[in-house]
Design an enzyme around this catalytic site. Structure first.
Site, short mmCIF file in Angstrom:
data_model
loop_
_atom_site.label_atom_id
_atom_site.label_comp_id
_atom_site.label_asym_id
_atom_site.label_seq_id
_atom_site.Cartn_x
_atom_site.Cartn_y
_atom_site.Cartn_z
N GLN A 183 52.45 -39.83 63.75
CA GLN A 183 53.59 -40.37 64.09
C GLN A 183 53.67 -40.98 65.58
O GLN A 183 54.08 -41.98 65.98
CB GLN A 183 54.63 -39.16 64.38
N HIS A 187 52.18 -39.63 73.52
CA HIS A 187 52.97 -40.61 72.93
C HIS A 187 52.55 -41.98 73.36
O HIS A 187 53.35 -43.05 73.16
CB HIS A 187 54.42 -40.46 73.31
N PRO A 228 44.85 -33.55 66.42
CA PRO A 228 44.76 -32.33 65.45
C PRO A 228 44.24 -32.80 64.09
O PRO A 228 43.90 -31.90 63.30
CB PRO A 228 46.38 -31.88 65.33
N GLU A 236 49.07 -32.42 60.82
CA GLU A 236 48.28 -33.65 60.61
C GLU A 236 46.80 -33.41 59.88
O GLU A 236 46.44 -34.08 59.32
CB GLU A 236 47.96 -34.22 62.08
#
Lengths: 327, 347
Positions: A82, A129, A89, A60
């Site tokens: 994503q 996530h 990061p 990233e």
């Protein structure tokens, strides 16, 4: 007019942007051959080639660093992160470089970089996530931060973001990717609501309910339920989180005298705190009760079997609405 | 394991080999290195006196790395640097007057006083900036290299960083990307042996930084960074490869900063003997001077004249910077974004 899921609407908006401007590039992990884990970039690499829809390594910081250099050389990169938690990061590159390039060079450069981030919970995933990091970016000068809530806005807002000469952090409500709404691909982008304007989704007279991203649907459902109980709730989809459309917010709060801010992110230090402070500063004498906040708990995002307890739902939103009348 | 910079004491080999470098070109290198030396010699005391605000990371000792790499960069190529950057900016052709005014925080500076010492940039000159985040500039150079590759241009980029940056993950993300995509990039590590005050041998595993880079499958060389001709040869080879579509090259240049990490440091982490050894035996300016003298291209008068020209140019830059106005305070919230963002100035 055509009915599209939010994911497909973003795909159509990205496709339009790639068609309209050869400087636009899409880059990220698995955006090409896979079409993105949420299929937002599905088919784009096939149609625009590997140089314009770029499968990057899992890096990233490298992705954003590269995008900044591309922007310095006249490109308009659209980076996909994503999952929300993977933006950290890249956080250093975003806040230390991307956000500051313009001022640091006092206008020598523009930074038309759009960073798309699927955000929020509700899909049975885990921390990293399911996160809502928008306040971290709204706190950073030099960035625009926006959140789309439905297909119609998603289609226009992604194109507006890509056309913007400043960096835009573009949040996509991942649990709403499959919600459908009408999109008009023939509509003139110039006629769409400007990127920095909030939208009154539902008119009301008793209390203003501010929300964005995944919480818009929850808040509209809450307002419909409240109406059955005789409360008229005005729901505003903020869309732009930085800058805030205080004109629309203040206009509504001055009429209703009551306000609730709802977001998935933790209440502590969340965007609701800034909004409540702004309303208190600017509408104090029109307020009938304190501005209340509804949000996630100040814990890491919980495992999936507990996430329904964490995410603000209709009951928690309506409880806050009721409490604004308790004073 | 060989300690990375323990070449202290290896006095033999101090002479540098100019090979077949044409004399006018080598003389140009000396001019550029003297300009850097004089610029830094003026900027340091001005920072210590408070005329230049903020920190000051002097590049005295690093001149040959920047000039050696800069010797193969064209005006429309790109270079980006970390916090220690004045040598790279000057080697890339940035105007010392614009730089000095920027260091002073003046309205006439390259970014009208918004960048300063640590965020010096001149995009027109292809200098994509100093950077307070070590290694970050390599990413910007990488993006520019990707743009060049897309456009099929024979332009290349050079991303500078230091031994401290070589211990960060982001740098290796960038190296991997450059190698995986065969980008026209020179990745230049200025290994001066110390990350602030931490000695590299206490902080870094492995044989060398170049050996680390070799793992990414790109040509990776270690050169004497106090030998401008050696740096030039490595950079020239990398540039030919990059311009012909052959991808990136990694250059680890062993160098030494004569002054502290920051100009005001106490300097208790290294001995006076060590510093003095490098100044006496490995000063890149004096080594080039000796090589030019050995060739019969230069005598003491010629050297003094060249140094005098550099000194005069810097003195002019300092005077202009001193006389220039500060930015208008009313503009303090301006320029953050290209589009209007209704900046709040506090309540």
């Amino acid at each position: 007019m055509t009915v599209l899921t939010l994911s497909k609407a973003l795909n159509a908006g990205l496709r339009k942007a790639l068609e309209d401007d050869p400087r636009v590039l899409v880059m990220g992990e698995d955006v090409g051959k896979l079409g993105g884990v949420f299929r937002v970039t599905d088919g784009l690499q096939k149609d625009f080639g590997e140089d314009r829809v770029v499968d990057t390594p899992l890096a990233e910081s490298g992705i954003i660093g590269t995008a900044i250099g591309l922007a310095l050389r006249g490109y308009r990169p659209v980076c996909e992160i994503q999952f929300d938690g993977f933006v950290f990061p890249a956080f250093d590159q975003i806040v230390s470089q991307l956000a500051k390039m313009r001022l640091r060079s006092l206008g020598q450069v523009t930074m038309p970089v759009t960073i798309r981030i699927p955000c929020g919970g509700g899909i049975g995933a885990v921390e990293h996530h399911s996160e809502s990091p928008e306040a971290l970016f709204a706190h950073t000068a030099g960035l625009r931060v926006v959140a789309c809530a439905n297909s119609t806005d998603a289609y226009a807002m992604i194109q507006q973001s890509i056309r913007c000469d400043d960096p835009v952090i573009f949040f996509e409500p991942k649990r709403r990717y499959w919600d459908k709404a009408e999109v008009d691909p023939a509509a003139n982008l110039g006629a769409a609501l400007p990127l920095d304007r909030a939208r009154i989704v539902l008119d009301g007279t008793d209390v203003t309910l501010l929300c964005y991203g995944p919480m818009v649907r929850t808040c509209v459902e809450s307002a419909v339920a409240a109406r059955a109980e005789g409360r008229s709730v005005e729901v505003i989809d903020l869309r732009s989180l930085s800058p805030l459309d205080m004109e629309t917010i203040n206009g509504s709060v001055r009429r209703t005298g009551r306000c609730v801010v709802a977001h998935e992110a933790a209440v502590t230090g969340g965007l609701g705190a800034e909004i409540a402070a702004r309303i208190t500063e600017e509408c104090f004498y029109q307020l009938e009760s304190p501005v209340l906040r509804v949000g996630g708990f100040s814990t890491p995002y919980p495992p999936s079997r507990l996430e329904d307890h964490y995410l603000p739902d209709l009951d928690r939103v309506l409880d806050a609405v009721d409490r604004t009348f308790a004073v | 394991m060989r300690a990375h910079t323990d070449i202290t004491g290896t006095v033999p080999g101090a002479a540098i080999d100019l090979g077949d470098v044409p004399s006018p070109e080598a003389a140009g290198w000396l001019d550029r290195m003297l300009l850097i030396r004089e610029f830094e010699s003026a900027a340091g005391p001005l920072a210590q006196a408070g005329a230049i605000p903020g920190g000051m990371h002097s590049a005295i000792g690093h001149e040959a790395v920047a000039v050696g790499v800069g010797s193969v960069l064209r005006p429309d190529d790109v270079a980006a640097a970390p916090h220690r950057s004045h040598h790279v900016a000057l080697a890339k052709g940035m105007d010392p007057a614009l730089m000095m005014a920027e260091l002073f925080g003046k309205r006439t500076g390259s970014s009208a006083g918004r960048g300063g010492h640590m965020h010096l940039a001149d995009f027109g000159a292809g200098f994509f900036g100093s950077n307070g985040i070590v290694g970050a500039g390599v990413g910007l150079a990488l993006g520019a290299a990707l743009a060049q590759s897309y456009r099929g241009e024979p332009r290349i980029s050079a991303g500078f960083f230091g031994d401290g940056g070589a211990n960060t993950g982001r740098v290796w993300e960038f190296v991997n990307l450059a190698a995986a995509w065969h980008l026209p990039l020179l990745v230049v590590c200025e290994n001066n042996g110390y990350a602030v005050e931490t000695r590299i041998r206490d902080a870094m595993a492995g044989e060398s930084i170049a050996a680390r880079a070799a793992g990414f499958g790109l040509p990776a060389v270690q050169v004497d960074g106090q030998d401008v001709a050696a740096v030039h040869r490595a950079a020239a080879q990398g540039a030919v490869l990059a311009r012909s579509g052959g991808g990136p090259t990694f250059i680890e240049a062993l160098t030494y900063r004569h002054l502290g990490h920051d100009i005001g440091e106490r300097g208790q982490y290294r001995t006076a003997d060590e510093v003095s050894w490098w100044e006496r035996h490995r000063d890149p300016v004096q080594r080039l001077r000796a090589a030019l003298v050995a060739r019969g291209d230069l005598d003491d008068d010629g050297y003094e004249q060249a140094a005098g020209r550099a000194r005069a140019r810097v003195a002019e830059a300092v005077s202009a910077a001193e006389a220039a106005p500060l930015p208008d305070p009313a503009t303090v919230t301006g320029g953050v974004t290209a589009t209007e963002l209704r900046i709040r100035t506090g309540s």
